[in-house]
Design an enzyme around this catalytic site. Sequence first.
Site, PDB file in Angstrom:
ATOM      1  N   ASP A  67       0.851  -1.193   0.000  1.00  0.00           N
ATOM      2  CA  ASP A  67       0.000   0.000   0.000  1.00  0.00           C
ATOM      3  C   ASP A  67       0.885   1.241   0.000  1.00  0.00           C
ATOM      4  OD1 ASP A  67       0.835  -0.212   2.657  1.00  0.00           O
ATOM      5  OD2 ASP A  67      -1.111   0.321   3.502  1.00  0.00           O
ATOM      6  N   PRO A  68       0.312   2.415  -0.253  1.00  0.00           N
ATOM      7  CA  PRO A  68       1.124   3.633  -0.394  1.00  0.00           C
ATOM      8  C   PRO A  68       1.851   4.001   0.897  1.00  0.00           C
ATOM      9  CG  PRO A  68      -1.103   3.962  -1.263  1.00  0.00           C
ATOM     10  CD  PRO A  68      -1.119   2.673  -0.503  1.00  0.00           C
TER      11      PRO A  68
END
Length: 223
Positions: A67-68
Amino acid sequence: MEVKIEESWKEMLKGEFCKSYFKRLVNFIKNEYKTKKDKIFPSPKLIFNAFDSLPFKDIKIVILGQDPYHGKGQANGLAFSVNSDIKIPPSLQNIFKEIERSLKIKTIPNGDLTRWATQGVFLLNSILTVEEGRPSSHKDIGWEIFTNEVIKIISKNLNNVVFMLWGNFARGKKELIDASKHLILETSHPSPYSAHNGFLGSNHFSQTLKYLKEHNKISIDFQ
């Protein structure tokens, strides 16, 4: 439903955009941006940056993240990448270190990997948004369903793509990929906690360039 995304991707993914899970996902994300304002990353216009930076047919390599980055100003919609004015995170430092070791080149001290994306490297996070300071906060809201389908569509419709799967999370996606027509490279995650368990010394980048050459594809400049 209408989704703002690069045209070739819109065509490939139009079936997903109509599904009920995706509509629920969009409604959830819209509410997150509305109620938490600047605490959801990346900015709305960059959620599909990996797709907007690279037309579907031009994909040569897929690098899968989770995920970011969850720090302010870091995430730019490309897995492992940060904006150019942001300090290079430890995992990306190790990626650059392995490139330099494997390819005997000097990398540019800039964490914005747009320069890779425009050459054919699809930098896909499995989860496309995150809340500030809360890693995996948008886990299990629908992004994984969507990005799993993206991986399957790439595997089915393209040939001779290199999939780099780093760490147990990414390696769990192996079953989505047709190994008879693509190259799957697996090792540990480039995080400082695990990079020495296989990533550093894996030669993934040299193996990738060799594979591209064998299949008459234009090489990638990983500087």
